[in-house]
Enzyme design. Structure first.
Site, short mmCIF file in Angstrom:
data_model
loop_
_atom_site.label_atom_id
_atom_site.label_comp_id
_atom_site.label_asym_id
_atom_site.label_seq_id
_atom_site.Cartn_x
_atom_site.Cartn_y
_atom_site.Cartn_z
N GLU A 73 -14.17 -9.46 152.73
CA GLU A 73 -14.65 -8.13 152.31
C GLU A 73 -14.94 -7.31 153.55
O GLU A 73 -15.76 -7.69 154.40
CB GLU A 73 -15.89 -8.24 151.41
CG GLU A 73 -16.34 -6.84 150.95
CD GLU A 73 -17.37 -6.84 149.83
OE1 GLU A 73 -17.50 -7.85 149.10
OE2 GLU A 73 -18.05 -5.81 149.69
N GLU A 94 -19.26 -6.27 158.56
CA GLU A 94 -20.03 -5.03 158.48
C GLU A 94 -20.65 -4.73 159.84
O GLU A 94 -21.53 -5.45 160.30
CB GLU A 94 -21.11 -5.15 157.40
CG GLU A 94 -22.02 -3.95 157.25
CD GLU A 94 -21.27 -2.63 157.11
OE1 GLU A 94 -20.59 -2.44 156.09
OE2 GLU A 94 -21.35 -1.79 158.04
N ASP A 144 -15.21 4.31 154.32
CA ASP A 144 -15.61 5.66 154.77
C ASP A 144 -14.46 6.62 154.49
O ASP A 144 -13.33 6.39 154.93
CB ASP A 144 -15.93 5.63 156.27
CG ASP A 144 -17.22 4.86 156.54
OD1 ASP A 144 -18.11 4.87 155.67
OD2 ASP A 144 -17.32 4.24 157.61
N LYS A 158 -12.26 15.23 155.82
CA LYS A 158 -11.58 16.34 156.50
C LYS A 158 -10.19 15.88 156.98
O LYS A 158 -10.08 14.81 157.60
CB LYS A 158 -12.39 16.79 157.71
CG LYS A 158 -13.67 17.50 157.35
CD LYS A 158 -14.34 17.99 158.62
CE LYS A 158 -15.72 18.52 158.28
NZ LYS A 158 -16.62 18.53 159.40
N ASP A 190 -13.71 6.85 145.41
CA ASP A 190 -13.99 7.98 144.51
C ASP A 190 -13.45 9.28 145.12
O ASP A 190 -13.75 10.36 144.63
CB ASP A 190 -15.51 8.12 144.33
CG ASP A 190 -16.21 8.29 145.67
OD1 ASP A 190 -15.92 7.50 146.60
OD2 ASP A 190 -17.04 9.20 145.81
N THR A 213 -21.01 -1.25 143.35
CA THR A 213 -21.54 -1.24 144.72
C THR A 213 -22.48 -0.05 144.82
O THR A 213 -22.49 0.83 143.97
CB THR A 213 -20.42 -1.10 145.79
OG1 THR A 213 -19.99 0.27 145.83
CG2 THR A 213 -19.25 -2.01 145.55
N TYR A 237 -22.36 2.44 146.94
CA TYR A 237 -21.63 3.71 147.09
C TYR A 237 -21.01 4.15 145.77
O TYR A 237 -20.93 5.35 145.49
CB TYR A 237 -20.57 3.60 148.19
CG TYR A 237 -21.14 4.00 149.52
CD1 TYR A 237 -21.91 3.10 150.25
CD2 TYR A 237 -20.98 5.29 150.02
CE1 TYR A 237 -22.49 3.46 151.45
CE2 TYR A 237 -21.56 5.66 151.22
CZ TYR A 237 -22.30 4.74 151.93
OH TYR A 237 -22.88 5.11 153.12
N GLU A 238 -20.59 3.19 144.99
CA GLU A 238 -20.02 3.55 143.70
C GLU A 238 -21.09 4.20 142.82
O GLU A 238 -20.84 5.24 142.18
CB GLU A 238 -19.47 2.33 142.99
CG GLU A 238 -18.98 2.65 141.60
CD GLU A 238 -18.25 1.50 140.97
OE1 GLU A 238 -17.03 1.44 141.09
OE2 GLU A 238 -18.92 0.64 140.36
C1 SAM Z 1 -18.95 4.09 152.56
S1 SAM Z 1 -19.57 2.54 153.06
C2 SAM Z 1 -19.28 1.51 151.63
C3 SAM Z 1 -20.12 0.28 151.63
C4 SAM Z 1 -19.90 -0.67 150.44
N1 SAM Z 1 -18.56 -1.22 150.44
C5 SAM Z 1 -20.20 0.02 149.14
O1 SAM Z 1 -19.25 0.27 148.37
O2 SAM Z 1 -21.38 0.28 148.87
C6 SAM Z 1 -18.32 2.00 154.19
C7 SAM Z 1 -18.76 0.82 155.03
O3 SAM Z 1 -17.67 0.39 155.85
C8 SAM Z 1 -18.19 0.02 157.11
N2 SAM Z 1 -17.08 0.14 158.09
C9 SAM Z 1 -16.57 1.28 158.61
N3 SAM Z 1 -15.59 1.01 159.48
C10 SAM Z 1 -15.46 -0.34 159.52
C11 SAM Z 1 -14.62 -1.23 160.26
N4 SAM Z 1 -13.72 -0.77 161.13
N5 SAM Z 1 -14.77 -2.55 160.04
C12 SAM Z 1 -15.69 -3.02 159.15
N6 SAM Z 1 -16.52 -2.22 158.43
C13 SAM Z 1 -16.40 -0.90 158.61
C14 SAM Z 1 -19.34 1.00 157.36
O4 SAM Z 1 -20.28 0.51 158.30
C15 SAM Z 1 -19.92 1.14 155.96
O5 SAM Z 1 -20.96 0.22 155.72
#
Ligand code: SAM
Length: 234
Positions: free
Chosen positions: A64, A89, A138, A142, A174, A212, A214-215
């Protein structure tokens, strides 16, 4: 390990935040005591038998990427005790939260990494992973930042290398432009096939889906999740 793909890292580096609020003492302790025990050792080659990363035999391996608060990772690991999980993470506060919950739930089928997931992907042996989750990555909404998105040709090549034939890559988002971006990249990639046959396949979450953080936020704010499942050609 330095693979040819790493030469193009400028487009895939970790761009997010590393740290948030000051950690509470137990969380800071979990980071210094438990993370070193569970963290993958990328300084040394990966074991040929990836299952040896866990203290008991595993029947499948899941990765994951960007587990955030870790709710999904913990739920899956709890309901699939015979599967070995790798959670990645880089955000320190999220890692600390996961570690705290991991201790209280007593799970022994999770290994962790606290930096850019491309490093883990490049370390893993060929065809050793059954399933990759990239859930609400993420979005970089933009257009000038789209190249920062985790889904890219070079990262799909990485997925294709580490997934077993028939393995799954599950993506949730989303953000319409990211969903379209991902579908376009998959359509252009020779090793993946979108498994959807009907609208419900992308509108409804996967079996046993716990959601999750974020969802939940996306739904609260009126956005619609989309669930895409891709199969690694055999
Ligand atoms: C928008 S959050 C979503 C978190 C979770 N999956 C959720 O749905 O609640 C995106 C996550 O991806 C992590 N992330 C971003 N770039 C990453 C990378 N290159 N490798 C691993 N994780 C990364 C960020 O730190 C962040 O916690």
């Amino acid at each position: 390990m330095t693979s040819p793909a790493r030469r193009s890292r400028a487009t895939e580096a970790f761009y997010g935040r590393r740290r948030g609020k000051t950690l509470k003492l137990p969380q800071a302790a979990a980071l210094t005591e438990l993370l070193p025990v569970l963290k993958l050792d990328l300084e040394n080659p990966a074991p040929e038998q990836i299952g040896s990363l866990w203290p008991k035999p595993v029947s499948a391996v899941r990765l994951e990427i960007g587990f955030g608060g870790g709710e999904h990772l913990l739920h899956r690991a709890g309901t699939m005790p015979d599967t070995g999980f790798i959670g990645v993470e880089p955000f320190v506060n999220s890692m600390a939260k996961l570690l705290g919950n991991l201790e209280s739930e007593g799970l022994d089928n999770i290994r962790l990494y606290d930096d850019d997931a491309t490093r883990v992907l490049d370390w893993l042996p060929d065809a050793c992973i059954d399933h990759i989750d990239l859930l609400y990555p993420d979005p970089w909404p933009k257009k000038k930042h789209w190249k920062r998105r985790f889904v890219s040709r070079v990262n799909l090549d990485r997925f294709a290398r580490v997934l077993k034939p028939g393995g799954r890559f599950c993506f949730a988002s989303d953000i319409d432009t990211y969903v379209n971006w991902t579908l376009t990249h998959i359509a252009d990639h020779p090793d993946f096939e979108w498994s959807a046959r009907k609208a419900a396949d992308w509108r409804e979450p996967w079996q046993g889906w716990p959601g999750t953080r974020y969802e939940a936020k996306a739904i609260r704010e009126g956005r619609t999740p989309c669930y895409l499942e891709f199969l690694r050609a055999g």
